[in-house]
Design a protein around this motif. Structure first.
Motif, PDB file in Angstrom:
ATOM      1  N   ARG A  81       0.664  -1.085   0.232  1.00 31.85           N
ATOM      2  CA  ARG A  81       0.041   0.055  -0.248  1.00 31.85           C
ATOM      3  C   ARG A  81       0.757   1.479   0.174  1.00 31.85           C
ATOM      4  NH1 ARG A  81      -2.988  -2.781   4.529  1.00 31.85           N
ATOM      5  NH2 ARG A  81      -4.713  -3.589   3.461  1.00 31.85           N
ATOM      6  N   LEU A  82       2.223   1.059   0.725  1.00 39.39           N
ATOM      7  CA  LEU A  82       3.480   2.171   1.115  1.00 39.39           C
ATOM      8  C   LEU A  82       3.605   2.750  -0.772  1.00 39.39           C
ATOM      9  CD1 LEU A  82       4.723   1.651   3.837  1.00 39.39           C
ATOM     10  CD2 LEU A  82       3.103   3.313   4.074  1.00 39.39           C
ATOM     11  N   ALA A  83       4.141   1.546  -1.041  1.00 47.09           N
ATOM     12  CA  ALA A  83       4.739   1.909  -2.192  1.00 47.09           C
ATOM     13  C   ALA A  83       4.426   2.299  -3.492  1.00 47.09           C
ATOM     14  CB  ALA A  83       4.774  -0.166  -2.873  1.00 47.09           C
ATOM     15  N   LEU A  84       2.224   1.322  -3.771  1.00 48.99           N
ATOM     16  CA  LEU A  84       1.412   1.848  -4.823  1.00 48.99           C
ATOM     17  C   LEU A  84       1.201   3.506  -4.186  1.00 48.99           C
ATOM     18  CD1 LEU A  84      -0.686   1.891  -6.654  1.00 48.99           C
ATOM     19  CD2 LEU A  84      -2.350   1.172  -4.780  1.00 48.99           C
ATOM     20  N   CYS A  85       0.934   4.100  -2.770  1.00 45.87           N
ATOM     21  CA  CYS A  85       0.480   5.427  -2.761  1.00 45.87           C
ATOM     22  C   CYS A  85       2.002   5.758  -3.126  1.00 45.87           C
ATOM     23  CB  CYS A  85       1.028   5.719  -1.316  1.00 45.87           C
ATOM     24  SG  CYS A  85      -1.103   4.905  -0.554  1.00 45.87           S
ATOM     25  N   ALA A  86       3.232   5.950  -2.791  1.00 44.23           N
ATOM     26  CA  ALA A  86       3.957   6.307  -3.365  1.00 44.23           C
ATOM     27  C   ALA A  86       4.215   6.672  -5.177  1.00 44.23           C
ATOM     28  CB  ALA A  86       5.788   6.177  -3.286  1.00 44.23           C
ATOM     29  N   VAL A  87       3.743   5.527  -5.718  1.00 45.74           N
ATOM     30  CA  VAL A  87       3.838   5.715  -7.084  1.00 45.74           C
ATOM     31  C   VAL A  87       2.752   6.740  -7.694  1.00 45.74           C
ATOM     32  CG1 VAL A  87       3.598   4.539  -9.218  1.00 45.74           C
ATOM     33  CG2 VAL A  87       4.444   3.211  -7.177  1.00 45.74           C
ATOM     34  N   VAL A  88       1.550   6.426  -7.090  1.00 46.17           N
ATOM     35  CA  VAL A  88       0.720   7.432  -7.203  1.00 46.17           C
ATOM     36  C   VAL A  88       0.665   8.922  -6.497  1.00 46.17           C
ATOM     37  CG1 VAL A  88      -1.981   8.583  -6.191  1.00 46.17           C
ATOM     38  CG2 VAL A  88      -1.583   5.975  -6.628  1.00 46.17           C
ATOM     39  N   VAL A  89       1.900   9.192  -5.795  1.00 44.34           N
ATOM     40  CA  VAL A  89       2.077  10.918  -5.888  1.00 44.34           C
ATOM     41  C   VAL A  89       3.283  11.240  -6.587  1.00 44.34           C
ATOM     42  CG1 VAL A  89       3.840  12.114  -3.439  1.00 44.34           C
ATOM     43  CG2 VAL A  89       1.938  10.587  -3.102  1.00 44.34           C
ATOM     44  N   VAL A  90       4.312  10.629  -6.944  1.00 42.34           N
ATOM     45  CA  VAL A  90       5.095  10.371  -8.163  1.00 42.34           C
ATOM     46  C   VAL A  90       4.478  11.096  -9.426  1.00 42.34           C
ATOM     47  CG1 VAL A  90       6.788   9.106  -9.211  1.00 42.34           C
ATOM     48  CG2 VAL A  90       7.102   8.684  -7.140  1.00 42.34           C
ATOM     49  N   GLY A 133       2.726  14.200  -9.499  1.00 38.38           N
ATOM     50  CA  GLY A 133       3.655  15.385  -9.726  1.00 38.38           C
ATOM     51  C   GLY A 133       3.929  15.369 -11.215  1.00 38.38           C
ATOM     52  N   MET A 134       4.692  14.354 -11.274  1.00 37.01           N
ATOM     53  CA  MET A 134       4.686  14.594 -13.063  1.00 37.01           C
ATOM     54  C   MET A 134       3.271  15.083 -13.747  1.00 37.01           C
ATOM     55  SD  MET A 134       7.062  10.671 -13.349  1.00 37.01           S
ATOM     56  CE  MET A 134       7.207  10.734 -15.009  1.00 37.01           C
ATOM     57  N   VAL A 135       2.143  15.145 -13.174  1.00 36.97           N
ATOM     58  CA  VAL A 135       1.093  15.207 -14.245  1.00 36.97           C
ATOM     59  C   VAL A 135       1.061  16.802 -14.061  1.00 36.97           C
ATOM     60  CG1 VAL A 135      -1.168  15.414 -14.695  1.00 36.97           C
ATOM     61  CG2 VAL A 135       0.089  12.886 -14.794  1.00 36.97           C
ATOM     62  N   VAL A 136       1.060  17.138 -12.914  1.00 42.46           N
ATOM     63  CA  VAL A 136       0.958  18.434 -12.554  1.00 42.46           C
ATOM     64  C   VAL A 136       2.507  19.541 -13.394  1.00 42.46           C
ATOM     65  CG1 VAL A 136       1.216  20.254 -10.979  1.00 42.46           C
ATOM     66  CG2 VAL A 136      -0.249  18.004 -10.254  1.00 42.46           C
ATOM     67  N   ASP A 137       3.549  18.856 -13.247  1.00 38.76           N
ATOM     68  CA  ASP A 137       4.292  19.492 -13.301  1.00 38.76           C
ATOM     69  C   ASP A 137       4.504  19.902 -15.188  1.00 38.76           C
ATOM     70  OD1 ASP A 137       7.638  20.736 -13.110  1.00 38.76           O
ATOM     71  OD2 ASP A 137       7.369  18.987 -14.595  1.00 38.76           O
ATOM     72  N   PHE A 138       4.132  18.526 -15.939  1.00 41.25           N
ATOM     73  CA  PHE A 138       3.866  18.291 -17.424  1.00 41.25           C
ATOM     74  C   PHE A 138       2.426  19.889 -17.769  1.00 41.25           C
ATOM     75  CE2 PHE A 138       1.997  17.175 -21.228  1.00 41.25           C
ATOM     76  CZ  PHE A 138       3.153  17.151 -22.073  1.00 41.25           C
TER      77      PHE A 138
END
Length: 203
Positions: A12-21, A24-29
């Protein structure tokens, strides 16, 4: 804490981290390329609408093909009992019946399909799918008569077969008990025209 719980929490933590990343990439784009973002978003919407239209049209074609196949009484000869119940349920729906429910199976107490007729009366159906040579006799009519009204509250009781009924006592019994018998000929006409024969529902 068990090893299984620790592993699940780790995933779950790994999945949350992937979602956050990814977010973040989408917002930056979007910040860096606003015009491309609008274009890609529009493209996604267009593709989604096109796929939705295609799926909707395909389902409509499938329903039309199924309705065309259902008009042929011969299709029932290769069906199982449950398939025959589903087939007749579709016939009822196509004829304007409401709240059509297939309830056949163990413990159904003689009610394979239940529905509400166009005039509002409660319909209870027992389906007999069998070979043409195997006719439905008076014993089946008696059993159905004992449950249709007293157990299921049927106001219209239909005994439906893709075969025929035994001549004589069975038919006379059905008339006395107000059980409507629908044999292969009547069923074929109903399926083909989309309307029950005169007198099947009235009464």
């Amino acid at each position: 804490m068990s090893r299984g719980s620790s592993s699940a929490n780790g995933w779950r933590l790994a999945l949350c981290a992937v979602v956050v990343v990814v977010v973040g990439m989408v917002v930056d784009f979007v910040h860096r390329h606003p015009y491309w973002s609008v274009f890609l978003a529009t493209l996604v919407v267009v593709v989604a609408v096109a796929v939705g239209c295609f799926v909707s049209k395909q389902r409509a074609r499938d329903r039309a093909d199924q309705a065309q196949r259902d008009r042929l009484i011969a299709v029932t000869d290769a069906m199982s009992g449950p398939e025959f119940e589903q087939w007749f349920a579709r016939i009822l729906v196509g004829s304007g019946f409401r709240q059509v429910k297939v309830c056949g199976g163990s413990g159904d107490r003689g009610a394979d399909v239940m529905a509400v007729a166009p005039d509002g009366r409660r319909v209870v159906v027992q389906c007999k799918r069998q070979s043409i040579r195997n006719r439905v006799g008076s014993a089946a009519i008696q059993r159905f008569a004992g449950t249709c009204r007293d157990i299921h509250g049927g106001e219209i009781c239909l005994l439906v077969t893709n075969s025929f009924f035994t001549a004589g006592d069975g038919i006379q019994l059905a008339r006395r008990l107000n059980i409507t018998l629908i044999d292969r000929h009547a069923l074929e006409m109903w399926a083909w025209t989309g309307a029950p024969a005169r007198g099947i529902i009235a009464g």
